[in-house]
Scaffold this motif. Structure first.
Motif, mmCIF file in Angstrom:
data_model
loop_
_atom_site.group_PDB
_atom_site.id
_atom_site.type_symbol
_atom_site.label_atom_id
_atom_site.label_comp_id
_atom_site.label_asym_id
_atom_site.label_seq_id
_atom_site.Cartn_x
_atom_site.Cartn_y
_atom_site.Cartn_z
ATOM 1 N N ILE B 315 -29.693 21.575 42.539
ATOM 2 C CA ILE B 315 -30.645 20.146 42.847
ATOM 3 C C ILE B 315 -30.790 19.690 43.670
ATOM 4 N N PRO B 316 -29.654 19.358 44.486
ATOM 5 C CA PRO B 316 -29.131 19.437 46.687
ATOM 6 C C PRO B 316 -29.409 20.384 47.089
ATOM 7 N N GLU B 319 -33.383 20.015 46.840
ATOM 8 C CA GLU B 319 -33.495 18.154 47.426
ATOM 9 C C GLU B 319 -33.490 18.544 49.135
ATOM 10 N N LYS B 320 -32.931 19.740 49.501
ATOM 11 C CA LYS B 320 -33.311 19.743 51.450
ATOM 12 C C LYS B 320 -34.335 19.517 51.808
ATOM 13 N N HIS B 321 -35.101 20.622 50.626
ATOM 14 C CA HIS B 321 -36.734 20.939 50.885
ATOM 15 C C HIS B 321 -38.082 20.666 50.098
ATOM 16 N N ASP B 323 -39.236 17.106 47.491
ATOM 17 C CA ASP B 323 -39.506 15.735 46.909
ATOM 18 C C ASP B 323 -37.967 15.416 45.738
ATOM 19 N N PRO B 324 -36.967 14.595 45.186
ATOM 20 C CA PRO B 324 -36.910 14.444 43.489
ATOM 21 C C PRO B 324 -37.615 14.296 43.355
ATOM 22 N N SER B 325 -39.064 14.266 43.457
ATOM 23 C CA SER B 325 -39.644 13.356 42.182
ATOM 24 C C SER B 325 -40.321 15.029 41.804
ATOM 25 N N GLN B 326 -40.831 16.130 43.231
ATOM 26 C CA GLN B 326 -40.793 17.519 42.813
ATOM 27 C C GLN B 326 -40.849 18.013 41.157
ATOM 28 N N ILE B 327 -38.698 17.789 41.520
ATOM 29 C CA ILE B 327 -38.120 18.575 40.503
ATOM 30 C C ILE B 327 -38.131 18.621 39.348
#
Lengths: 288, 332
Positions: B315-316, B319-321, B323-327
């Protein structure tokens, strides 16, 4: 080790001579010939005789041997196709039991120098297009439409063989001996027809099945390890789980020596709890 | 690309079907074998999936019932009330070691159902009765990989354009986007690519396109205006898995336009216990299948600790690339 089923001796004779196979003395009904690397079995005429011969032979062998065994049925057939000649050879990809209407599908997995394939219909009696003194079963035009090759054993062979052998190991090959004229073939004619095909077919028959390969973990590594820990008296579940874990390590790190516990303590392990803890500790090393 | 098929089994009822004839015309050298019902061949006992996979045969058949199945618990429903899948084809031309099809089907032969119109009719009926449907189209197969001789993806995209309440997910590893590139993008269609590190593709996803080829295809799809889902699923705990999946996240971040990705779906390996038993009985050369899995409710998966570690790494990294909402987690 391949095995080859024929209905009658005249079909088998060229193969028995070529392989120098000798009769096996056993308590069964059917004639089985064998040399160091192959079996030849003669069933007698008819699908039931063939099915019984397959069954009797299969029961003489352990499952491991059967799983690795190429198993063929070769023999003569009548053909409804006038454009096909006596001596033409076909692999069979569909067998129909005329009596029950049931179809079976031998699946061709390997390439052959014999490129022709067709379907086979197995009848309970000899078949003819016209009535003769031999009292063959005479088929009418409509019945003949769906018939390509006819014999009396194919379906018995396939149905029985598929109970004991992997489907992929089973093949049926048939050579045309007549065009349903209603005459029995002379044994010397049958022998000659089969002899003509012997050399190229023999090569294919003796080639190992390409999918039967050695599993070094099963044949070498596990037996060696098991020898060392057998006296632990593991339960079947523990044995299964340990074997699985060892295989996991072997596959994941193929170039690394499998970690082994201190085997010197094995004779001293007595209680179930100690056995369990010994195995669990070992598994931890394997699950890295 | 697919290998040619040496034999094609054809159900008698579809022998004259125009689609059967079209498919047969693509394989002029194949031996054709008429059969009464595809199950007579496909469901036989004593078949060995692994051996058949070396020379798979094609089976052309008619689907007579069960045009829609409720979605599996192993698959995410992406918050849709009616999550179903259909089976236009059984089996896949690829050979991924983790694939559940090896344990689910008795045969490795590829069954193609040619009566798509019946599938359309049943889907329309469902929509009329329930109002909406999220339909996974490429569930027990990889349809886009078959498109050159079984152009179902194209037909379903065209069908969906007439059904605004139908959402389609077409999941694939194929790079065959050019076969549907001429179609108008539809916001109700999600083209989903399964992505793995190249080492997984090389050693585990046999016969599938390379990572670079898949990424290039995804980028093309985004540029063409399609909704794209990227599935990092299953995440596999191969040696050095952290490094490989972190590198994958870097690569995707660098080569894809993150805004073009509708969703990144992440999930660890999981499988029905019985399927895994079937598979390991025949396939003894794949380390990922002999992992000491945790068993719960007839499902095998990585242990809770292992799963948490996977999520903690994956996940991290993404999340670097993105948006968290996309994951999204497809299966924790």
């Amino acid at each position: 080790m391949p095995s080859l089923f024929f209905a009658v001796l005249s079909e088998a004779k060229p193969w028995i001579q070529k392989t120098k196979a000798k009769p096996v003395h056993h308590s069964g009904k059917f004639r089985i010939y064998k040399n160091d690397s192959m079996y030849i079995i003669i069933s007698g005429v008819g699908k039931i005789a063939m099915a019984l011969a397959v069954s009797e032979f299969a029961h003489l062998l352990p499952k491991e041997e059967r799983d690795h065994m190429k198993v063929w049925n070769l023999g003569i057939v009548g053909s409804n196709q006038l454009n096909w000649k006596v001596g033409d050879f076909f692999w069979i990809h569909k067998v129909t039991d005329y009596a029950t209407g049931k179809d079976y599908y031998p699946e061709r997995m390997t390439k052959s120098v014999f490129g022709m394939e067709t379907n086979l219909t197995t009848f309970d009696r000899p078949i003819a297009k016209i009535k003769t003194d031999n009292q063959f079963q005479v088929l009418n035009e409509k019945d003949l439409e769906s018939v390509s090759l006819v014999d009396m054993e194919g379906v018995g062979f396939f149905e029985a063989a598929s109970l004991y052998f992997p489907l992929e190991n089973i093949s049926i090959g048939k050579v045309i001996s007549d065009h349903l004229e209603g005459n029995f073939c002379k044994p010397e004619t049958v022998e000659s027809i089969l002899a003509n095909l012997l050399e190229p077919l023999f090569l294919e028959w003796t080639n190992p099945l390409p999918w039967v390969t050695e599993d070094p973990f099963e044949t070498r590594i596990w037996p060696e390890i098991w020898k060392e820990v057998k006296e632990l008296r593991l339960t079947e579940t523990m044995k299964h789980d340990l074997k699985k874990s060892l295989r996991f390590y072997f596959l994941r790190y193929p170039n690394t020596k499998i970690p082994m516990p201190n085997l010197e303590i094995v004779p001293k392990i007595k209680s179930k709890t100690e056995v369990k803890s010994f195995v669990e500790e070992w598994k931890k090393q394997l699950h890295v | 690309m697919f290998k040619s098929f040496s034999h094609i089994y054809i159900e008698e009822t579809v022998a004259d079907h125009f689609r059967t004839k079209e498919i047969l015309s693509k394989f002029p050298n194949a031996i054709q074998i008429p059969i009464r019902h595809y199950k007579d061949s496909f469901n036989r006992n004593s078949q060995n999936f692994r051996i058949q996979k070396q020379s798979p045969k094609l089976v052309l058949a008619e689907k007579k019932e069960h045009f829609l199945y409720p979605g599996s618990d192993f698959s995410p429903n992406f918050s849709h009330k009616y999550f179903y899948y259909n089976t236009l084809a059984l089996n896949c031309i690829y050979d991924c070691e983790y694939c559940y099809l090896q344990g689910m089907f008795p045969s490795a032969n590829l069954v193609l159902f040619v009566n798509w119109e019946d599938f359309f009719t049943e889907t329309k009926k469902f929509l009329d009765n329930h109002g909406s449907l999220y339909l996974a189209l490429s569930y027990d197969t990889d349809l886009l990989a078959l498109e050159s001789f079984f152009p179902a993806t194209k037909s379903w995209i065209q069908f969906a354009s007439t059904e605004p309440n139908l959402t389609l997910e077409i999941r694939t590893k194929s790079t065959n986007f050019q076969s549907i590139a001429h179609l108008t993008p539809n916001p109700n269609i999600i083209l989903a690519w399964t992505i793995s590190p190249q080492i997984v593709i090389d050693t585990i996803e046999h016969g599938t396109p390379s990572l670079q080829a898949r990424i290039k295809t995804i980028q093309k799809t985004i540029e063409a205006g399609w909704k794209v889902r990227v599935c990092i699923d299953p995440v596999l705990r191969i040696p050095d898995w952290k490094i490989h999946y972190q590198s994958l996240a870097e690569l995707l971040g660098k080569e894809l336009n993150p805004k073009g990705i509708t969703e990144l779906s992440v999930g660890g390996f999981r499988m029905n216990l019985d399927f895994l038993k079937q598979i390991t009985d025949k396939r003894k050369d794949s380390s990922i299948l002999f992992h000491p899995f945790e068993k719960k409710d007839k499902i095998v998966s990585y242990s809770k600790e292992e799963t948490e570690e996977i999520l903690h790494v994956i996940i991290p990294s993404f999340e670097k690339h993105f948006d968290p909402s996309q994951i999204n987690l497809s299966y924790p």
